[in-house]
Design an enzyme around this catalytic site. Structure first.
Site, PDB file in Angstrom:
ATOM      1  N   HIS A  61     -99.336  29.382  47.884  1.00 25.12           N
ATOM      2  CA  HIS A  61    -100.240  28.242  48.150  1.00 25.12           C
ATOM      3  C   HIS A  61    -100.155  27.829  49.607  1.00 25.12           C
ATOM      4  O   HIS A  61     -99.175  27.229  50.047  1.00 25.12           O
ATOM      5  CB  HIS A  61     -99.855  27.055  47.256  1.00 25.12           C
ATOM      6  CG  HIS A  61    -100.845  25.935  47.310  1.00 25.12           C
ATOM      7  ND1 HIS A  61    -101.608  25.554  46.240  1.00 25.12           N
ATOM      8  CD2 HIS A  61    -101.216  25.104  48.321  1.00 25.12           C
ATOM      9  CE1 HIS A  61    -102.391  24.557  46.571  1.00 25.12           C
ATOM     10  NE2 HIS A  61    -102.169  24.265  47.846  1.00 25.12           N
ATOM     11  N   HIS A  63    -102.898  26.800  53.212  1.00 26.32           N
ATOM     12  CA  HIS A  63    -104.258  26.521  53.704  1.00 26.32           C
ATOM     13  C   HIS A  63    -104.365  27.092  55.112  1.00 26.32           C
ATOM     14  O   HIS A  63    -104.054  26.418  56.101  1.00 26.32           O
ATOM     15  CB  HIS A  63    -104.517  25.013  53.720  1.00 26.32           C
ATOM     16  CG  HIS A  63    -104.518  24.373  52.365  1.00 26.32           C
ATOM     17  ND1 HIS A  63    -105.678  24.027  51.704  1.00 26.32           N
ATOM     18  CD2 HIS A  63    -103.494  24.041  51.536  1.00 26.32           C
ATOM     19  CE1 HIS A  63    -105.370  23.494  50.523  1.00 26.32           C
ATOM     20  NE2 HIS A  63    -104.046  23.494  50.397  1.00 26.32           N
ATOM     21  N   GLN A 156    -112.704  21.009  49.026  1.00 27.44           N
ATOM     22  CA  GLN A 156    -111.884  19.892  49.506  1.00 27.44           C
ATOM     23  C   GLN A 156    -112.509  18.526  49.223  1.00 27.44           C
ATOM     24  O   GLN A 156    -111.824  17.554  48.938  1.00 27.44           O
ATOM     25  CB  GLN A 156    -111.647  20.043  51.019  1.00 27.44           C
ATOM     26  CG  GLN A 156    -110.890  18.899  51.677  1.00 27.44           C
ATOM     27  CD  GLN A 156    -109.426  18.872  51.319  1.00 27.44           C
ATOM     28  OE1 GLN A 156    -108.651  19.648  51.832  1.00 27.44           O
ATOM     29  NE2 GLN A 156    -109.046  17.970  50.424  1.00 27.44           N
ATOM     30  N   HIS A 214    -106.385  22.546  42.767  1.00 29.84           N
ATOM     31  CA  HIS A 214    -105.576  21.392  43.171  1.00 29.84           C
ATOM     32  C   HIS A 214    -105.760  20.379  42.040  1.00 29.84           C
ATOM     33  O   HIS A 214    -106.867  19.904  41.811  1.00 29.84           O
ATOM     34  CB  HIS A 214    -106.081  20.817  44.487  1.00 29.84           C
ATOM     35  CG  HIS A 214    -105.649  21.569  45.694  1.00 29.84           C
ATOM     36  ND1 HIS A 214    -105.968  22.878  45.904  1.00 29.84           N
ATOM     37  CD2 HIS A 214    -104.894  21.174  46.772  1.00 29.84           C
ATOM     38  CE1 HIS A 214    -105.432  23.278  47.057  1.00 29.84           C
ATOM     39  NE2 HIS A 214    -104.781  22.270  47.602  1.00 29.84           N
ATOM     40  N   GLU A 217    -103.156  15.772  42.297  1.00 27.23           N
ATOM     41  CA  GLU A 217    -102.326  15.547  43.490  1.00 27.23           C
ATOM     42  C   GLU A 217    -102.499  14.098  43.918  1.00 27.23           C
ATOM     43  O   GLU A 217    -103.179  13.780  44.899  1.00 27.23           O
ATOM     44  CB  GLU A 217    -102.707  16.499  44.633  1.00 27.23           C
ATOM     45  CG  GLU A 217    -101.715  16.426  45.789  1.00 27.23           C
ATOM     46  CD  GLU A 217    -102.093  17.297  46.980  1.00 27.23           C
ATOM     47  OE1 GLU A 217    -103.196  17.875  46.980  1.00 27.23           O
ATOM     48  OE2 GLU A 217    -101.284  17.377  47.916  1.00 27.23           O
ATOM     49  N   ASP A 313     -97.877  25.140  51.232  1.00 29.77           N
ATOM     50  CA  ASP A 313     -99.067  24.293  51.375  1.00 29.77           C
ATOM     51  C   ASP A 313     -99.528  24.267  52.842  1.00 29.77           C
ATOM     52  O   ASP A 313     -99.994  25.264  53.326  1.00 29.77           O
ATOM     53  CB  ASP A 313     -98.801  22.896  50.822  1.00 29.77           C
ATOM     54  CG  ASP A 313    -100.089  22.160  50.434  1.00 29.77           C
ATOM     55  OD1 ASP A 313    -101.145  22.806  50.379  1.00 29.77           O
ATOM     56  OD2 ASP A 313    -100.031  20.938  50.182  1.00 29.77           O
TER      57      ASP A 313
END
Ligand code: FE2
Length: 446
Positions: A61, A63, A156, A214, A217, A313
């Protein structure tokens, strides 16, 4: 004459602690043989000196599209997920294809140097141009010889709550993503959150893709989309091809609901990704004291038979200003944050950045140390996985598809202590007398 011979390594997890030789040719591990005083002829020989040989780290995971943008155009001063999303929305308007490619490849080089040869990256597709997606699809091809990169279409700013969100997700699938994402807790309403999961799962089924959402969170015990995702995974048959990332609301769930949830997750077969670096940083920002940790219930989930992996992350972006792409640092912090500190639990933390992460990515027989499999592995100058995490040991050698791609000899600090002979400082040395692996820095001969 074979391409590569690794002499005198100890294979991690092997019931036989005796050193072995590994024969590699044309990118494939041909044979694991007892260590021999008469080595097979090889173009390259690596002397392991008893170092641990492990399958590579797997980053489940990250980005890549947002990495290395911290402070651009402004810093996330509050340290919240929400201000991070607002900062990124401003930076997103400045993206170019070259900008994304440069930053992503920089991080991938860091990761390979750290022993990572499999990466799953989310990429924001709430952008009508899909510029970052196209850039990372190009990166996926450019790095293919060294590492496997899976791309997740990550909405997102939402699927239902963003203009044309569903259309953009479908277009991302058409352009060649590997995994479908979602962000149900960010959608405007509970109903939109549920609908967004249904849309993501439907796209995955229609295109034969995996799902990695996701999910929850947020430090809100009312955020319970993971039960929806798991139920969808079970009913569609996607099962272990589905992953719930972050799931930090779980850290606030009451014991009665957690008990019910364990049963749902175990039955569904879905994977969980815990991101301790970033969620310790983002979590609990709205709390007074006591302040919550903002992490999922790791021990309980492992105990219930759910596969959980650790992820990094973000790296130096609006959500997290630190990071070096190093899984052993993630495992080290994760062990503390989740109190996984009994010896067997620390070893489990190592599995969460190797075998368990590989399972979450569905790597199957593309991963692991066995004859006939791709020759992807690393040498760790450590006595054990516990020792590797305690000292946050860097791999001395990283081998991808049979090729040496990174060498990092240990560099001990020399201590000049009054009344003692000059010596390497003690804490960098293994404390496991059985392995005597301080010598295990490895030599390469061509
Ligand atoms: Fe994430």
């Amino acid at each position: 004459m074979i391409d590569l011979l690794v002499r005198g390594a100890r294979i991690i997890g092997s019931p036989d602690p005796a050193p072995v030789d590994l024969h590699v040719d044309r990118g494939v591990l041909l044979e694991i043989a007892p260590a021999s005083s008469e080595p097979a002829p090889a173009r390259t020989i690596i002397e392991a000196h008893g170092a641990l040989l492990s399958a590579p780290y797997v980053e489940p995971h990250i980005h890549l599209d947002t990495a290395l943008t911290a402070g651009e155009p402004r810093w996330n001063e509050s340290g919240t997920l929400w201000e991070g999303i607002a900062c990124w929305s401003e930076r997103k308007a400045l993206l170019s294809r070259a900008d994304v490619i440069d930053r992503a490849e920089e991080i991938l080089r860091w990761q390979v140097a750290n022993g990572v040869l499999f990466v799953r990256s989310h990429v924001d597709v709430t952008d009508p141009t899909l510029q970052a997606l196209d850039a990372l699809l190009e990166v996926r091809d450019r790095v293919r010889e060294v590492l496997e990169l899976q791309l997740v279409a990550f909405p997102q700013e939402g699927i239902c709550s963003f203009a044309d969100g569903e259309t953009l997700m479908n277009e991302a699938a058409r352009r060649g993503i590997d995994v479908v994402g979602a962000i149900p807790h960010f959608e405007d309403t509970r109903e939109d959150g549920v609908r967004s999961i249904e849309i993501a799962v439907d796209i995955a089924v229609r295109h034969g893709l995996m799902v990695d959402a996701h999910c929850d969170e947020i430090d809100d015990e009312q955020s319970r989309f993971i039960e929806v995702l798991a139920t969808q995974a079970l009913r569609t048959g996607l099962r272990d091809r589905v992953t719930a990332s972050h799931a930090t609301a779980m850290g606030s769930y009451n014991p009665a609901y957690s008990y019910k949830l364990q049963r749902i997750l175990r039955r569904s077969g879905i994977n969980l990704i815990c991101n301790p670096l970033v969620n310790l940083h983002l979590g609990g920002r709205f709390d007074g004291y006591p302040k919550r940790r903002g992490l999922l219930q790791l021990k309980e989930m492992l105990g219930a038979g759910v596969n959980v992996a650790f992820g990094h992350d973000d790296i130096m972006d609006p959500w997290y200003p630190l990071g070096t792409g190093n899984p052993v640092q993630v495992a080290h912090v994760g062990a503390h944050a989740t109190q996984m500190t009994a010896p067997s639990e620390v070893e489990e933390c190592f599995r969460m950045v190797t075998d368990r992460a590989a399972a979450a990515l569905g790597l199957g027989e593309r991963y692991g140390i066995a004859p006939g499999r791709p020759a992807n592995f690393m040498l760790l100058p450590a006595a054990s996985p516990f020792d590797a995490i305690r000292r946050q040991v860097a791999p001395s050698h990283v081998i991808s598809r049979g090729n040496l791609v990174a060498v990092c000899p240990p560099s001990p600090t020399t201590l000049y202590w009054p009344g003692r002979s000059v010596e390497p400082i003690d804490w960098v040395r293994s404390r496991d007398a059985a392995a005597a692996c301080w010598r295990g820095q490895g030599d390469v001969a061509h």
